[in-house]
Design a protein around this motif. Structure first.
Motif, PDB file in Angstrom:
ATOM      1  N   ARG A  56       7.992  25.666 -17.345  1.00 46.54           N
ATOM      2  CA  ARG A  56       9.318  25.929 -16.407  1.00 46.54           C
ATOM      3  C   ARG A  56      10.475  25.636 -17.106  1.00 46.54           C
ATOM      4  NH1 ARG A  56       9.268  22.708 -11.210  1.00 46.54           N
ATOM      5  NH2 ARG A  56      11.172  23.964 -10.651  1.00 46.54           N
ATOM      6  N   GLU A  57      11.450  26.077 -17.286  1.00 50.85           N
ATOM      7  CA  GLU A  57      13.015  25.893 -17.918  1.00 50.85           C
ATOM      8  C   GLU A  57      14.005  25.991 -16.965  1.00 50.85           C
ATOM      9  OE1 GLU A  57      11.436  27.815 -22.121  1.00 50.85           O
ATOM     10  OE2 GLU A  57      13.034  28.733 -20.963  1.00 50.85           O
ATOM     11  N   ILE A  58      15.096  25.089 -17.423  1.00 52.09           N
ATOM     12  CA  ILE A  58      16.510  24.916 -16.706  1.00 52.09           C
ATOM     13  C   ILE A  58      17.291  24.856 -17.779  1.00 52.09           C
ATOM     14  CG2 ILE A  58      16.374  22.642 -16.113  1.00 52.09           C
ATOM     15  CD1 ILE A  58      17.640  23.380 -13.448  1.00 52.09           C
ATOM     16  N   ASP A  59      18.629  25.689 -17.624  1.00 54.04           N
ATOM     17  CA  ASP A  59      19.712  25.090 -18.661  1.00 54.04           C
ATOM     18  C   ASP A  59      20.627  24.174 -17.981  1.00 54.04           C
ATOM     19  OD1 ASP A  59      21.465  26.731 -16.909  1.00 54.04           O
ATOM     20  OD2 ASP A  59      20.977  28.700 -17.708  1.00 54.04           O
ATOM     21  N   PHE A  60      21.581  23.913 -18.977  1.00 58.45           N
ATOM     22  CA  PHE A  60      22.388  22.811 -18.259  1.00 58.45           C
ATOM     23  C   PHE A  60      23.420  23.101 -17.235  1.00 58.45           C
ATOM     24  CE2 PHE A  60      21.795  21.263 -23.044  1.00 58.45           C
ATOM     25  CZ  PHE A  60      21.695  20.118 -22.530  1.00 58.45           C
ATOM     26  N   LYS A  61      23.838  24.387 -17.203  1.00 58.59           N
ATOM     27  CA  LYS A  61      24.648  24.823 -16.073  1.00 58.59           C
ATOM     28  C   LYS A  61      23.999  24.792 -14.764  1.00 58.59           C
ATOM     29  CE  LYS A  61      27.544  28.704 -14.292  1.00 58.59           C
ATOM     30  NZ  LYS A  61      28.108  30.043 -14.474  1.00 58.59           N
ATOM     31  N   ALA A  62      22.732  25.231 -14.516  1.00 61.62           N
ATOM     32  CA  ALA A  62      21.700  25.256 -13.536  1.00 61.62           C
ATOM     33  C   ALA A  62      21.258  23.937 -13.029  1.00 61.62           C
ATOM     34  CB  ALA A  62      20.647  26.042 -14.002  1.00 61.62           C
ATOM     35  N   LEU A  63      21.129  23.049 -14.061  1.00 58.67           N
ATOM     36  CA  LEU A  63      20.947  21.600 -13.855  1.00 58.67           C
ATOM     37  C   LEU A  63      21.774  20.862 -13.306  1.00 58.67           C
ATOM     38  CD1 LEU A  63      18.762  19.436 -13.893  1.00 58.67           C
ATOM     39  CD2 LEU A  63      19.516  18.801 -16.302  1.00 58.67           C
ATOM     40  N   HIS A  64      23.201  21.283 -13.670  1.00 64.27           N
ATOM     41  CA  HIS A  64      24.232  20.651 -13.273  1.00 64.27           C
ATOM     42  C   HIS A  64      24.620  20.987 -11.705  1.00 64.27           C
ATOM     43  CE1 HIS A  64      28.373  18.916 -13.041  1.00 64.27           C
ATOM     44  NE2 HIS A  64      28.881  19.941 -13.139  1.00 64.27           N
ATOM     45  N   HIS A  65      24.392  22.343 -11.399  1.00 60.92           N
ATOM     46  CA  HIS A  65      24.590  22.987 -10.320  1.00 60.92           C
ATOM     47  C   HIS A  65      23.633  22.285  -9.102  1.00 60.92           C
ATOM     48  CE1 HIS A  65      25.674  25.814  -6.943  1.00 60.92           C
ATOM     49  NE2 HIS A  65      24.481  25.968  -6.867  1.00 60.92           N
ATOM     50  N   GLN A  66      22.398  22.337  -9.523  1.00 60.07           N
ATOM     51  CA  GLN A  66      21.265  21.934  -8.916  1.00 60.07           C
ATOM     52  C   GLN A  66      21.263  20.292  -8.236  1.00 60.07           C
ATOM     53  OE1 GLN A  66      16.633  21.625  -9.337  1.00 60.07           O
ATOM     54  NE2 GLN A  66      17.581  23.663  -9.762  1.00 60.07           N
ATOM     55  N   SER A  67      21.757  19.520  -9.439  1.00 61.39           N
ATOM     56  CA  SER A  67      21.878  18.187  -8.943  1.00 61.39           C
ATOM     57  C   SER A  67      23.377  17.898  -8.195  1.00 61.39           C
ATOM     58  CB  SER A  67      21.945  17.399 -10.194  1.00 61.39           C
ATOM     59  OG  SER A  67      22.903  17.687 -10.968  1.00 61.39           O
ATOM     60  N   ASP A  68      24.363  18.834  -8.352  1.00 56.91           N
ATOM     61  CA  ASP A  68      25.400  18.665  -7.245  1.00 56.91           C
ATOM     62  C   ASP A  68      24.872  19.191  -6.090  1.00 56.91           C
ATOM     63  OD1 ASP A  68      27.547  18.232  -9.110  1.00 56.91           O
ATOM     64  OD2 ASP A  68      28.390  19.950  -8.980  1.00 56.91           O
TER      65      ASP A  68
END
Length: 592
Positions: free
Chosen positions: A43-55
């Motif tokens: 499973r992968e996640i990029d920096f933008k998605a990780l930032h948005h998900q943690s927000d």
């Protein structure tokens, strides 16, 4: 009236993630490996998605009632959910409490009593244990259940039902109940450099676990060291085998590749999974403790000859080459020189294994390359201690006299001259200032030095003329004999390494026993597998040879008692920290 910006409150570890989400939004941030039905999936996640998900999670946690300054236990296995949750907690100013599950039920309960968490965030198995053993029952008010997508754990409606049964919510339900509006951004909490950002409990392998208070300044100093002293740059990919270190990946603009393994028991890791993840993502960095270094070396170089220092070219199974790696970082316990020598056969020429010295309270403090370390082997084998290298930038190391007394205020007059064994004391921005709700432990380990604090490591060692630090073992593991007027002190690492050079000795442990009402040093010996299986093995001959080794060195000339122990008790994480206290009790029983 205009609002004045408080420049003292600008710290938050997540600023690095926010920066990466802007500068390299589509770059890989985290990849998590899972073995399912004989296949390795990712499973992968990029920096933008990780930032948005943690927000989104930070927003929902606030809406759920968790606010800045509150504390929460975080018992979630390494996963994308783990990364998103941890960054969400930092963004919201909620203090995560991180513990090593391998420390034992009794120690875990004590950790939660001392840290008084407001919330408990964990996988279903952690919540079941919490209910069974009463973890945090007097303080925890909020419960959150986390399931990893595709992990095989309960998920979806089952997760929601489980969460309702334990009196909390699932992470999925939380995000549905408190969704962020489209385009909305979470305003991360800004704090002072010295404000508490996390509580990390020591493993308890050398004593009772203690909660180390981490500040934002400590995390920033660790990130700076990884950039400047270890040369990690944005765009790299790290094979992350330790959850805390893996969090630094996104903060450095480096992808964290998480293998399918139990991070609390690295010795049980499947080397093929790790090799596969390194190959798939062309990892440039590997963080591995000594136990994992040993496992990977044995798997990758199956026919390594310690005497020749190379792999047997005639062997059927070829040596695995990890050509993408630019560096390997090892920390947690001293690695054995043979295991490092073997592991380097997997690496390209001039790629170093960087051994780091430190502890939960302060890491990293020093580093040394495998080439430099192996060059000191003759000193180590002759009782000179283990060289752990020179201090990283910003760290000051001193040696003071061995004492159990509290030292309140620092004075340079405490410093011992070069080549004198004493207690290691450190100073730097990555050095913690206190233990959480452990005033006595804080007083015993901390020394006030102006507006900062020095930490007594509880380790013994010396600085040579070149400023290199040499480890000589734990202060609690030294053995003292005789009287005050004529006292002999034996240090664990220098003594043990002399005996470990014998081909039949896997490892040894120095302990004190009482014989005829006098305290004397004794060496417990664990045999190699070859010696155990040798039908002609002669214990008497071994002890005679060990006595000869003892007499040949000043450090061990007074050691004449030896016992063979079938299997040393060691900590499960490093498989290297020997429980000498247990061995001392066993040895005394054997002699009585």
């Amino acid at each position: 009236m205009t609002e004045t910006l408080d420049v003292s409150k600008q710290a938050n570890l997540c600023r690095h993630l926010a920066h990466a989400a802007i500068t390299t939004p589509k770059a890989l941030a985290v990849a998590v490996q899972k073995s399912q039905r004989g296949q390795l999936n990712y499973r992968e996640i990029d920096f933008k998605a990780l930032h948005h998900q943690s927000d989104a999670i930070a927003y929902a946690l606030n809406a759920y009632g968790l606010k800045s300054g509150m504390k929460t236990v975080l018992m979630v296995t390494p996963s994308i959910e783990f990364f998103a949750l941890t960054f969400a907690l930092f963004k919201a100013g909620i203090i995560p409490i991180l513990v090593d599950p391998g420390m034992g039920i009794k120690n875990l309960k004590q950790c939660f009593v001392e840290s008084t968490p407001d919330a408990f965030i964990g996988i279903p198995k952690a919540h079941i244990a919490r209910k069974l053993f009463g973890w945090g029952k007097t303080s925890v008010k909020k419960l959150l259940t986390v399931t990893e997508a595709g992990s095989g754990y309960i998920s979806g409606a089952s997760a929601d039902m489980f969460a309702s049964l334990i009196g909390g919510m699932s992470l999925t339900a939380l995000l549905k109940r408190y969704p962020m509006k489209k385009g909305q951004k979470f305003e991360m909490v800004k704090l002072s450099d010295d404000d508490m950002s996390a509580i990390l409990f020591t493993s308890g392998s050398t004593g009772t676990p203690k909660g180390v208070v981490y500040s934002h300044k400590m995390f920033e100093a660790q990130i700076t060291a990884l950039k400047e002293d270890y040369g990690i740059t944005p765009g790299e990919r790290d094979l992350a085998t330790f959850p805390l270190f893996s969090l630094f990946g996104p903060a450095l603009g480096m992808a964290s590749i998480v293998p399918d393994m139990d991070a609390s028991k690295p010795i049980t890791a499947n080397p093929d999974f790790i090799f596969a993840a390194i190959e798939k993502y062309q990892c440039t960095n590997l963080f591995a403790n000594p136990a994992l270094i040993e496992v990977l070396g044995q798997a990758g170089v199956p026919d390594f000859s310690a005497t020749k220092g190379l792999a047997d070219a005639s062997a059927n199974k070829p040596t695995i080459k990890l050509n993408s790696l630019k560096r390997v970082i090892s920390a947690g316990a001293p690695a054995t020189l043979p295991s490092i020598e073997r592991f380097t056969q997997l690496l390209s020429d001039n790629v170093p294994v960087l051994t780091s010295y430190g502890a939960t309270e302060s890491l990293p403090l020093t580093k040394i390359s495998s080439a430099d370390l192996l060059a000191t082997s003759h000193i180590t084998d002759n009782g000179g201690g283990i060289c752990v290298g020179s201090a990283v930038n910003g760290v000051e190391i001193s040696i003071i006299a061995i004492s159990e007394e509290v030292i309140t205020v620092w004075s340079d007059e405490l410093i011992l001259p070069a080549n004198t064994i004493g207690e290691i004391v450190v100073k730097g921005d990555m050095v913690s200032h206190q233990y959480y709700h452990r005033d006595l432990a804080t007083a015993q380990a901390k020394i006030i030095d102006g507006d900062t604090v020095r930490h007594r490591m509880g380790d013994l060692g010396y600085l040579d003329e070149a400023g290199l630090l040499w480890m000589c073992g734990r202060k609690a593991h030294r053995v003292e004999t005789g009287t005050d007027s004529k006292r002999n002190t034996f240090f664990s690492i220098p003594c043990e390494r002399i005996f470990n050079t014998h081909s039949a000795v896997k490892r040894s442990a120095l302990v004190a026993v009482t014989i005829y009402q006098k305290s004397v040093p004794l060496l417990c010996i664990e045999l190699t597998e070859e010696a155990k299986q040798d039908e002609n093995f002669d214990g008497t001959a071994l002890f005679s040879a060990l006595k000869g080794l003892a007499l040949a060195h000043k450090q061990t000339s007074a050691i004449s008692h030896f016992l063979i122990h079938e299997d040393f008790p060691v900590d499960i994480r490093h498989n290297a920290k020997i429980f000498r206290e247990k061995l001392a009790v066993w040895a005394q029983d054997e002699l009585d």
